[in-house]
Enzyme design. Structure first.
Site, PDB file in Angstrom:
ATOM      1  N   HIS A  22       0.831  -1.207   0.000  1.00 60.44           N
ATOM      2  CA  HIS A  22       0.000   0.000   0.000  1.00 60.44           C
ATOM      3  C   HIS A  22       0.869   1.263   0.000  1.00 60.44           C
ATOM      4  O   HIS A  22       0.672   2.172  -0.828  1.00 60.44           O
ATOM      5  CB  HIS A  22      -0.910  -0.009   1.235  1.00 60.44           C
ATOM      6  CG  HIS A  22      -1.743   1.215   1.387  1.00 60.44           C
ATOM      7  ND1 HIS A  22      -3.048   1.291   0.944  1.00 60.44           N
ATOM      8  CD2 HIS A  22      -1.471   2.430   1.945  1.00 60.44           C
ATOM      9  CE1 HIS A  22      -3.535   2.492   1.200  1.00 60.44           C
ATOM     10  NE2 HIS A  22      -2.597   3.200   1.826  1.00 60.44           N
ATOM     11  N   GLU A  23       1.814   1.315   0.922  1.00 56.30           N
ATOM     12  CA  GLU A  23       2.662   2.512   1.020  1.00 56.30           C
ATOM     13  C   GLU A  23       3.582   2.656  -0.188  1.00 56.30           C
ATOM     14  O   GLU A  23       3.898   3.773  -0.598  1.00 56.30           O
ATOM     15  CB  GLU A  23       3.486   2.470   2.312  1.00 56.30           C
ATOM     16  CG  GLU A  23       2.662   2.447   3.590  1.00 56.30           C
ATOM     17  CD  GLU A  23       1.685   3.603   3.702  1.00 56.30           C
ATOM     18  OE1 GLU A  23       1.943   4.669   3.097  1.00 56.30           O
ATOM     19  OE2 GLU A  23       0.663   3.447   4.379  1.00 56.30           O
ATOM     20  N   HIS A  26       1.827   4.765  -2.785  1.00 56.59           N
ATOM     21  CA  HIS A  26       1.991   6.207  -2.559  1.00 56.59           C
ATOM     22  C   HIS A  26       3.404   6.671  -2.972  1.00 56.59           C
ATOM     23  O   HIS A  26       3.569   7.686  -3.639  1.00 56.59           O
ATOM     24  CB  HIS A  26       1.769   6.539  -1.080  1.00 56.59           C
ATOM     25  CG  HIS A  26       0.366   6.341  -0.606  1.00 56.59           C
ATOM     26  ND1 HIS A  26      -0.722   6.882  -1.245  1.00 56.59           N
ATOM     27  CD2 HIS A  26      -0.128   5.675   0.478  1.00 56.59           C
ATOM     28  CE1 HIS A  26      -1.826   6.550  -0.589  1.00 56.59           C
ATOM     29  NE2 HIS A  26      -1.486   5.820   0.450  1.00 56.59           N
TER      30      HIS A  26
END
Length: 448
Positions: A22-23, A26
């Site tokens: 997920h990170e 980003h």
């Protein structure tokens, strides 16, 4: 590995994989949009490991593994070196900020599709949806008989027990009558209706499943194997014999046969076993032995092996697996949004929410069943994280996206005061959800 330590270990693996992915979404999109990333952290709190990359980004693993974050160069958090203003987050066009924020849930969605794809290619071991109904249950009142094979539920074809229970569990949230098509031992197809509307409101799916009483059928009462030199073989039993009764008591299935042997052998180890072989009925006198097998507590044994439960492995080639993966992702997405909608309207109980304890238990259970099952679990949790993060709650990705969509419409950023108020509201909502999920986990543990 004990259940507790296994649950903790597989929870850490699950969170580590999904939070990192997920990170990374980003991080990767931020870098592509020309934003300087100061820190990439898996976990919160004090760092237990860190490394400064050649790009100047600080990569770390922190002590509290319940999440992570990407810290970017941001003018809202202090003065920015004039030389780096071109790499500052808030100075980027709104569409780039939207892309950066949406990338986390987007990468979770990509992970979901890939995990399902690998699962379908590896082959998920499962069993056929051959069922029975607990006495005096809703399934029994609907007419489910021992050995019925479920063909479809609410018009959707099902080929495995997992697929069947997935549809049933979702239907239990709405508590509406559920059509069922089954095929019995005689080969005839029957149309049944599970009366889910008779279930009481306000309970979780686990309690509803208990009241429904739909279960996998145990193996039939057939001697699949008869061990040479053991009591059954010495009495003349052969592989393939159907066991009809023990001491005059009818045998419904192999599980019932095992219970009758233990109960009757206590009275006398010599048991009258009625069998059917080639259309003929035979009576055998079998002397059971009191014996411990493979280090287990001693019990009465006869040397008879049960038939294997019919398997139904789900396995496809790469192209078909991708189609199935996309279908599974879409199906579970609609189910998740449907469940959230039912909770908001009060149609489904909030007791169905699970927290970190529930996730840990399921992580351990799925890992013990093999890699394909663990991949399915990772896919479902990753999808849940994507959907949760897209909810329009400040402090979550969806809240930031809401701010940027407002900015697109009105032509200027949301005021600082509005964002601060939103942060407090978002934290309150988030902690309420987390507290409710944690309470549900504890409540289920106390009831189990």
């Amino acid at each position: 590995m004990t259940s507790f330590f296994g649950s903790v270990f597989w929870l850490l693996v699950t969170l580590g994989v999904l939070v990192t992915f997920h990170e990374f979404g980003h991080y990767w999109v931020a870098r592509r949009c020309g934003v300087k990333v100061l820190r990439f952290s898996v976990g919160f709190g004090n760092a237990i490991w860190k490394h400064i990359g050649r790009d100047g980004t600080e990569y770390q693993i922190a002590a509290i593994p319940l999440g992570g974050y990407v810290k970017m160069l941001d003018a809202r958090e202090g003065e920015v070196d004039p030389a780096l203003r071109g790499q500052e987050f808030t100075g980027k066009p709104v569409w780039k900020r939207i892309a950066i924020v949406a990338a986390g849930p987007g990468f979770n969605l990509i992970f979901t599709v890939v995990a399902f794809w690998l699962m379908f290619m590896l082959g998920r071991p499962d069993v056929a949806p051959v069922v029975t109904a607990a006495p005096q249950s809703l399934a029994a009142s609907a007419g489910v008989q021992p050995g019925d094979r479920i063909l479809s539920i609410d018009g959707r074809s099902v080929g495995t027990w997992t697929d069947a229970m997935d549809v049933v569990a979702n239907a239990l949230l709405g508590r509406a009558p559920l059509p069922l098509t089954v095929r019995g031992h005689d080969g005839r197809t029957r149309e049944l209706v599970l009366p889910l509307d008779e279930l009481p409101p306000g309970q979780d799916v686990g309690q509803y499943l208990g009241k429904l009483g739909l279960k996998l059928a145990p193996p039939p009462a057939i001697a699949a194997t008869v061990m040479p030199g053991q009591p059954a073989a010495l009495a003349g039993m052969r592989g393939g014999d159907r066991i009809a009764s023990v001491n005059g008591q009818a045998v419904a299935d192999f599980a019932a046969f095992g219970k009758l042997v233990q109960a009757e052998a206590v009275k006398s180890p010599v048991l009258a076993i009625a069998i059917e072989r080639g259309g003929r009925s035979l009576q055998l006198n079998v002397t059971a032995k009191w014996e411990s097998l493979e280090g287990l507590p001693p019990k009465w044994v006869m040397g008879v092996g049960a038939p294997a439960i019919e398997s139904a492995t789900v396995s496809y080639g790469p192209v078909r697996a991708m189609t199935a993966s996309l279908g599974a992702t879409w199906h579970n997405t609609t189910q998740t949004f449907g469940m959230l909608g039912k909770m908001l309207t009060g149609e489904a109980s909030t007791r169905n929410l699970s927290g970190v304890i529930g996730i840990a238990e399921v992580a351990n259970a799925s890992a013990s069943m093999g890699l394909p099952w663990f991949l399915q679990f990772l896919a479902l949790v990753s999808l849940s994280l994507a959907i949760l993060n897209l909810l329009p709650i400040p402090v979550l990705d969806g809240g930031h996206l809401l701010y940027y969509l407002v900015e697109l419409i009105k032509g200027s950023p949301v005021s600082e005061q509005t964002m601060v108020v939103g942060q407090y509201i978002g934290l309150a909502l988030l902690f309420t959800l987390m507290g409710l999920a944690f309470y549900n986990d504890i409540h289920r543990m106390l009831l189990s």
